[in-house]
Design an enzyme around this catalytic site. Structure first.
Site, PDB file in Angstrom:
ATOM      1  CG  HIS A   1      -3.313   3.041   1.940  1.00 57.23           C
ATOM      2  ND1 HIS A   1      -3.942   2.610   0.789  1.00 57.23           N
ATOM      3  CD2 HIS A   1      -3.338   1.990   2.809  1.00 57.23           C
ATOM      4  CE1 HIS A   1      -4.308   1.356   0.963  1.00 57.23           C
ATOM      5  NE2 HIS A   1      -3.973   0.963   2.163  1.00 57.23           N
TER       6      HIS A   1
ATOM      7  CB  CYS B   1      -0.961  -0.020   1.179  1.00 54.76           C
ATOM      8  SG  CYS B   1      -1.918  -1.527   1.242  1.00 54.76           S
TER       9      CYS B   1
ATOM     10  CG  ASN C   1      -6.902  -1.140   1.522  1.00 47.53           C
ATOM     11  OD1 ASN C   1      -6.154  -0.899   0.578  1.00 47.53           O
ATOM     12  ND2 ASN C   1      -6.449  -1.418   2.723  1.00 47.53           N
TER      13      ASN C   1
HETATM   14  O1  UT7 Z   1      -3.901  -1.586   3.441  1.00 47.49           O
HETATM   15  C1  UT7 Z   1      -2.922  -2.018   4.317  1.00 47.49           C
HETATM   16  C2  UT7 Z   1      -3.063  -1.364   5.613  1.00 47.49           C
HETATM   17  N1  UT7 Z   1      -4.173  -1.949   6.324  1.00 47.49           N
HETATM   18  C3  UT7 Z   1      -4.735  -1.299   7.318  1.00 47.49           C
HETATM   19  O2  UT7 Z   1      -4.391  -0.185   7.588  1.00 47.49           O
HETATM   20  C4  UT7 Z   1      -5.794  -2.001   8.153  1.00 47.49           C
HETATM   21  C5  UT7 Z   1      -5.654  -1.607   9.606  1.00 47.49           C
HETATM   22  N2  UT7 Z   1      -6.627  -2.271  10.445  1.00 47.49           N
HETATM   23  C6  UT7 Z   1      -7.947  -1.929  10.467  1.00 47.49           C
HETATM   24  O3  UT7 Z   1      -8.359  -1.073   9.690  1.00 47.49           O
HETATM   25  C7  UT7 Z   1      -8.867  -2.615  11.451  1.00 47.49           C
HETATM   26  O4  UT7 Z   1      -8.101  -3.351  12.378  1.00 47.49           O
HETATM   27  C8  UT7 Z   1      -9.893  -3.570  10.756  1.00 47.49           C
HETATM   28  C9  UT7 Z   1     -10.938  -2.738  10.003  1.00 47.49           C
HETATM   29  C10 UT7 Z   1      -9.198  -4.490   9.778  1.00 47.49           C
HETATM   30  C11 UT7 Z   1     -10.626  -4.404  11.794  1.00 47.49           C
HETATM   31  O5  UT7 Z   1     -11.258  -3.565  12.744  1.00 47.49           O
HETATM   32  P1  UT7 Z   1     -11.108  -3.884  14.307  1.00 47.49           P
HETATM   33  O6  UT7 Z   1     -11.897  -2.868  15.013  1.00 47.49           O
HETATM   34  O7  UT7 Z   1      -9.630  -3.956  14.601  1.00 47.49           O
HETATM   35  O8  UT7 Z   1     -11.816  -5.280  14.421  1.00 47.49           O
HETATM   36  P2  UT7 Z   1     -11.226  -6.683  14.924  1.00 47.49           P
HETATM   37  O9  UT7 Z   1     -10.375  -7.299  13.896  1.00 47.49           O
HETATM   38  O10 UT7 Z   1     -10.674  -6.521  16.296  1.00 47.49           O
HETATM   39  O11 UT7 Z   1     -12.555  -7.506  15.068  1.00 47.49           O
HETATM   40  C12 UT7 Z   1     -13.552  -7.137  16.044  1.00 47.49           C
HETATM   41  C13 UT7 Z   1     -14.697  -8.122  15.939  1.00 47.49           C
HETATM   42  C14 UT7 Z   1     -14.241  -9.576  16.020  1.00 47.49           C
HETATM   43  O12 UT7 Z   1     -15.250 -10.284  16.736  1.00 47.49           O
HETATM   44  P3  UT7 Z   1     -15.068 -10.627  18.302  1.00 47.49           P
HETATM   45  O13 UT7 Z   1     -13.816 -11.439  18.384  1.00 47.49           O
HETATM   46  O14 UT7 Z   1     -14.938  -9.292  18.988  1.00 47.49           O
HETATM   47  O15 UT7 Z   1     -16.312 -11.352  18.632  1.00 47.49           O
HETATM   48  C15 UT7 Z   1     -14.240 -10.053  14.589  1.00 47.49           C
HETATM   49  O16 UT7 Z   1     -14.480 -11.435  14.464  1.00 47.49           O
HETATM   50  O17 UT7 Z   1     -15.329  -7.999  14.662  1.00 47.49           O
HETATM   51  C16 UT7 Z   1     -15.390  -9.284  14.021  1.00 47.49           C
HETATM   52  N3  UT7 Z   1     -15.295  -9.078  12.581  1.00 47.49           N
HETATM   53  C17 UT7 Z   1     -16.354  -8.843  11.812  1.00 47.49           C
HETATM   54  N4  UT7 Z   1     -17.676  -8.777  12.075  1.00 47.49           N
HETATM   55  C18 UT7 Z   1     -18.510  -8.524  11.060  1.00 47.49           C
HETATM   56  C19 UT7 Z   1     -14.157  -9.039  11.821  1.00 47.49           C
HETATM   57  N5  UT7 Z   1     -14.500  -8.797  10.538  1.00 47.49           N
HETATM   58  C20 UT7 Z   1     -15.846  -8.692  10.505  1.00 47.49           C
HETATM   59  C21 UT7 Z   1     -16.773  -8.422   9.482  1.00 47.49           C
HETATM   60  N6  UT7 Z   1     -18.082  -8.356   9.803  1.00 47.49           N
HETATM   61  N7  UT7 Z   1     -16.395  -8.219   8.198  1.00 47.49           N
END
Ligand code: UT7
Length: 321
Positions: free
Chosen positions: A249, A112, A279
């Protein structure tokens, strides 16, 4: 040393538009989760368009935008982690299809941050006098790299291409570029190559798809990016407060808001189009620049900033011409 300016930009996306709701029809997710956690509402997904197809379309728009003849392009760099082939390079295929002859052509892999890395190379080469007109493209078909059963990635990544032509100029408009990396974080975002085991080594790859530790990448981005922006402005006589528009980005709306807060800048000065495109990795910054163009005026001070797998990051400070 010569001066350099941007002289034409363009973008392209596949035809198919897929909303959060469309994805929620086949995987356990919701429009509410995706939009509130990321800011993404919709994205474009390939139904056959290749990385090269999108790169060529973006390039043609950039050439038209700058009124530049394909024959005057002497350097083509494509930043991509989803090339159609390892060889020939996407850049060579773009040159063939866009009618660019005898140019130096190669691809780079910086995920990215790819557009910023490729821009640094092109701008340095032009400044040294080796080239006059460089076509830099970020292009991805990430829909081929994600596991469509993995809701933690498939809702985020999408397809598209953005291009910019950098041209030798009497006035320098690319004030500073600063890139960096930390291989210590290399496990946080991964995408294996398509290379198979050989006759003498049948070791199976553990994964075929892109994998991301979102939380770690989030922490990294919200720490490294504000520092990198401060650093790229260092010695220029400008501070974040002087910047008219920040084009980061387009990974997550919350990352941009957090960077704005750390830099003590109004978050309205951070341009966002991820709601429409998701993204798109190396493509996201030049795609956003194209959408931001109607709001830009001559002399505006812009920061372009990328971050991602590697881990890699980098920022450019430019004056809009
Ligand atoms: O392009 C390269 C650079 N990339 C980035 O900059 C990405 C950086 N990271 C992020 O933007 C965020 O960490 C994400 C958007 C990827 C994820 O957000 P988060 O707030 O960190 O969520 P998480 O991964 O901690 O997941 C929270 C909850 C989990 O459930 P539990 O364990 O709390 O029950 C996941 O299983 O959300 C769940 N979850 C979803 N639920 C519904 C993960 N993906 C999904 C989904 N729909 N698509």
């Amino acid at each position: 040393m010569y001066g350099v300016k941007i002289n034409g930009i363009g973008r392209a996306v596949p035809e198919l538009e897929l909303s959060n709701q469309d994805i929620a029809e086949f995987i356990d997710t919701s429009d509410e989760w995706i939009e509130s956690r990321t800011g993404i509402k919709s994205r474009h997904i390939s139904t056959g368009e290749t990385t090269t197809d999108l790169a060529v379309m973006a390039a043609m728009h950039a050439l038209k935008d700058g009124d530049i003849d394909a024959g005057s392009i002497d350097l083509v760099i494509v930043a991509t982690v989803t090339p159609d082939s390892t060889m020939p390079s996407t850049a060579c295929l773009v040159a063939k299809k866009a009618g660019i002859k005898n140019a130096t052509c190669f691809d780079i892999s910086a995920a990215c941050s790819g557009f910023i890395y490729a821009s640094e190379i092109a701008v340095s080469f032009i400044k040294q006098g080796n080239y006059k007109n460089a076509l830099v493209i970020g292009a991805e078909v990430l829909s081929r790299a994600v596991d469509w059963d993995d809701r933690s990635t498939c809702v985020l990544f999408a397809d598209g291409a953005g291009a910019a032509v950098y041209t030798r100029s009497s006035e320098n408009k690319i004030v500073n570029i600063l890139t960096a990396s930390d291989g210590g974080g290399s496990d946080h975002i991964t995408l294996p190559t398509l290379t198979r085991a050989n006759r003498f080594n049948q070791t199976e790859m553990s994964s075929k798809y892109m994998e991301m530790n979102g939380k770690e990448v989030y922490k990294f981005a919200t720490t490294a990016v504000p520092q990198n922006i401060q650093d790229v402005l260092n010695g220029t006589g400008y501070t974040p407060e002087d910047i008219d528009l920040f084009i980061l980005h387009q990974a997550n709306s919350r990352i941009m808001d957090s960077v704005a807060k750390k830099l003590e800048v109004d978050k309205e000065r951070f341009f966002k189009n991820l709601q429409d495109y998701g993204n798109t990795s190396a493509a996201s910054i030049p795609m956003a620049l194209v959408d931001a163009k109607p709001y830009l005026k001559r002399g505006d001070k812009l920061i372009l900033s990328g971050f991602g797998a590697g881990l890699t990051w980098g920022s450019m400070f430019i004056i809009w011409d």
